[in-house]
Design a protein around this motif. Sequence first.
Motif, PDB file in Angstrom:
ATOM      1  N   VAL A  45      32.724  -8.103 -38.878  1.00 35.59           N
ATOM      2  CA  VAL A  45      32.377  -9.496 -39.125  1.00 35.59           C
ATOM      3  C   VAL A  45      32.315  -9.762 -40.623  1.00 35.59           C
ATOM      4  CG1 VAL A  45      30.684 -11.314 -38.690  1.00 35.59           C
ATOM      5  CG2 VAL A  45      31.042  -9.511 -36.995  1.00 35.59           C
ATOM      6  N   GLY A  46      33.031 -10.799 -41.074  1.00 35.72           N
ATOM      7  CA  GLY A  46      33.002 -11.183 -42.485  1.00 35.72           C
ATOM      8  C   GLY A  46      32.860 -12.685 -42.609  1.00 35.72           C
ATOM      9  N   GLY A  47      32.927 -13.191 -43.840  1.00 32.02           N
ATOM     10  CA  GLY A  47      32.803 -14.634 -44.068  1.00 32.02           C
ATOM     11  C   GLY A  47      31.389 -15.013 -44.451  1.00 32.02           C
TER      12      GLY A  47
ATOM     13  N   ARG B 205      29.288  -5.311 -40.170  1.00 31.13           N
ATOM     14  CA  ARG B 205      29.631  -6.287 -41.180  1.00 31.13           C
ATOM     15  C   ARG B 205      30.611  -5.677 -42.179  1.00 31.13           C
ATOM     16  NH1 ARG B 205      26.996  -9.534 -44.441  1.00 31.13           N
ATOM     17  NH2 ARG B 205      25.869  -7.835 -45.365  1.00 31.13           N
ATOM     18  N   THR B 206      31.466  -6.523 -42.780  1.00 31.22           N
ATOM     19  CA  THR B 206      32.417  -6.032 -43.784  1.00 31.22           C
ATOM     20  C   THR B 206      31.663  -5.368 -44.933  1.00 31.22           C
ATOM     21  OG1 THR B 206      34.000  -6.697 -45.469  1.00 31.22           O
ATOM     22  CG2 THR B 206      32.455  -8.376 -44.766  1.00 31.22           C
TER      23      THR B 206
ATOM     24  N   GLY C  11      22.224 -11.188 -42.597  1.00 33.21           N
ATOM     25  CA  GLY C  11      23.420 -10.707 -41.921  1.00 33.21           C
ATOM     26  C   GLY C  11      23.063  -9.885 -40.697  1.00 33.21           C
ATOM     27  N   GLU C  12      22.056  -9.053 -40.813  1.00 32.08           N
ATOM     28  CA  GLU C  12      21.663  -8.199 -39.689  1.00 32.08           C
ATOM     29  C   GLU C  12      21.145  -9.020 -38.515  1.00 32.08           C
ATOM     30  OE1 GLU C  12      22.287  -5.214 -38.702  1.00 32.08           O
ATOM     31  OE2 GLU C  12      23.502  -5.206 -40.523  1.00 32.08           O
ATOM     32  N   ARG C  13      20.341 -10.061 -38.820  1.00 34.06           N
ATOM     33  CA  ARG C  13      19.824 -10.914 -37.737  1.00 34.06           C
ATOM     34  C   ARG C  13      20.961 -11.663 -37.063  1.00 34.06           C
ATOM     35  NH1 ARG C  13      14.058 -13.135 -39.860  1.00 34.06           N
ATOM     36  NH2 ARG C  13      13.439 -13.447 -37.714  1.00 34.06           N
TER      37      ARG C  13
ATOM     38  N   VAL D  70      36.558 -10.641 -37.553  1.00 30.86           N
ATOM     39  CA  VAL D  70      36.186 -12.034 -37.334  1.00 30.86           C
ATOM     40  C   VAL D  70      35.620 -12.606 -38.614  1.00 30.86           C
ATOM     41  CG1 VAL D  70      34.857 -13.625 -35.921  1.00 30.86           C
ATOM     42  CG2 VAL D  70      35.579 -11.437 -34.980  1.00 30.86           C
ATOM     43  N   LYS D  71      36.198 -13.716 -39.065  1.00 28.42           N
ATOM     44  CA  LYS D  71      35.664 -14.389 -40.249  1.00 28.42           C
ATOM     45  C   LYS D  71      34.874 -15.609 -39.792  1.00 28.42           C
ATOM     46  CE  LYS D  71      36.930 -17.063 -44.263  1.00 28.42           C
ATOM     47  NZ  LYS D  71      37.956 -17.976 -44.751  1.00 28.42           N
ATOM     48  N   ILE D  72      33.609 -15.664 -40.181  1.00 27.85           N
ATOM     49  CA  ILE D  72      32.785 -16.807 -39.837  1.00 27.85           C
ATOM     50  C   ILE D  72      32.368 -17.478 -41.137  1.00 27.85           C
ATOM     51  CG2 ILE D  72      30.800 -17.600 -38.490  1.00 27.85           C
ATOM     52  CD1 ILE D  72      30.826 -14.691 -37.239  1.00 27.85           C
ATOM     53  N   GLY D  73      33.155 -18.477 -41.533  1.00 28.20           N
ATOM     54  CA  GLY D  73      32.872 -19.214 -42.759  1.00 28.20           C
ATOM     55  C   GLY D  73      32.947 -20.683 -42.407  1.00 28.20           C
ATOM     56  N   THR D  74      33.519 -21.476 -43.307  1.00 31.56           N
ATOM     57  CA  THR D  74      33.743 -22.883 -43.000  1.00 31.56           C
ATOM     58  C   THR D  74      34.574 -22.974 -41.720  1.00 31.56           C
ATOM     59  OG1 THR D  74      33.773 -23.252 -45.359  1.00 31.56           O
ATOM     60  CG2 THR D  74      34.538 -25.062 -43.971  1.00 31.56           C
ATOM     61  N   GLY D  75      35.602 -22.156 -41.653  1.00 31.49           N
ATOM     62  CA  GLY D  75      36.387 -22.031 -40.431  1.00 31.49           C
ATOM     63  C   GLY D  75      36.040 -20.714 -39.743  1.00 31.49           C
TER      64      GLY D  75
END
Length: 423
Positions: free
Chosen positions: A351-353, A389-390, A362-364, A220-225
Amino acid sequence: MRDASKSAARAAAAAGSGATATVGRIFKVVRDRGPLAASDIVRLTGLAKSTVSVHLDRLRAAGLVKPDVLPGGKRERLKVAANVGSVVGIDVGQTHLTAALCDLEAVVLDRRRVPLALRRQGPGEVLDKAAALVADLCRRAGVARGQLLGIGVGVPGPVDFARGVPVSPPVMPGWDRFPVTTRLAKRFGCPVFLDNDVNVMALGERDRGVAQGADSFLFVKIGTGIGAGLVVHGELYRGAKGAAGDIGHVGLDGSTAACPCGNRGCLEVVAGGAALEAQARAAARTRDPARRSRYLAARAAQRKPVDAAAVGLGAAAGDEACVALLMDSGRAVGSVLAKLVNFFNPSLIVVGGGVAGEGGVGERYLASLREAIYRRSTPLATADLVVKRTALGEDCGVVGAAVLVLDEVLSHQNVSKLVGRRT
Ligand SMILES: [Zn+2]
């Protein structure tokens, strides 16, 4: 001809038309599981010892496998020869363009990264830039034209993989059906493959990241998109048209925020990078003490950017409002992931992005994501579920693009052709 090789040749011939694919199959086992002794390959493939032996000779003659030298090792073990050729992975991001030269195990040998404004620069200009980076990497490493086995490209938008073209990408004006792969293939005389960035990153995690050894997992990428890549039994699942995993526009219950796609309450407009930025600005402005962020207000007063990255910095500095914003995003993404977990039952979610952040932040973020997944999924589906996380960081996109090439160029059929050409 020695008797042993005669019988091996007979064994290969007896395998009939399947024999050409067999060499590719053996190579894939060495690539995925190596270094391996011939007897391991016999056990893993169920092929006759003589068949394995004749094909290993062909692979060795073609320079595709070589012995793995171990001190004191009795049995010869074989691995993929990393130096028989190189591949290039290109990561087209919203703000950066990165290209990396990789060996046949998708290990980065060299990389170049330049700034990019994807919304403003058209495909011709971006691909010219990318081509210049590739040419530069090849020159620096002394890679001749014939040694480049292929180029992989990841872009932040939907892609028709079979045709090698982006399809109506919302953040890439002018790229709709632009012939990306033919254009680069013509320039470099090698095969070029295009896929969306999230699929590409999932491949990178599978071969070189935290998903190594996982049979079925979700990236799963969680960035702008926000998007997801599905790996099922080791293979990327693209769906009927290549749109599988596009979870950014899954509707969230109770949300009415308008999305550029025309619908309301899409995950991306509630929890994506742009949403976080808008929420950060509001938290910097508001006088409501429950929602006001002192950290973001101070940044705004200093005229520093108040965006998703600033929320991460604020959360790391202990600002409660920033922590709350991140947790809300994590919970929203987690509630959608819970549905996927119930449906698909992966053993791992990577999870990345940018939003998922580094280190403590990132952990929280992951903690709120996990909580939402566990709360809304069935106990059986989450029994052994791991959320990580990646570990590839910024290299995830280029490594994945290199793996995309290797998957295609070193597939059963194509390795057979390659061996045929070289021997
Ligand atoms: Zn939408």
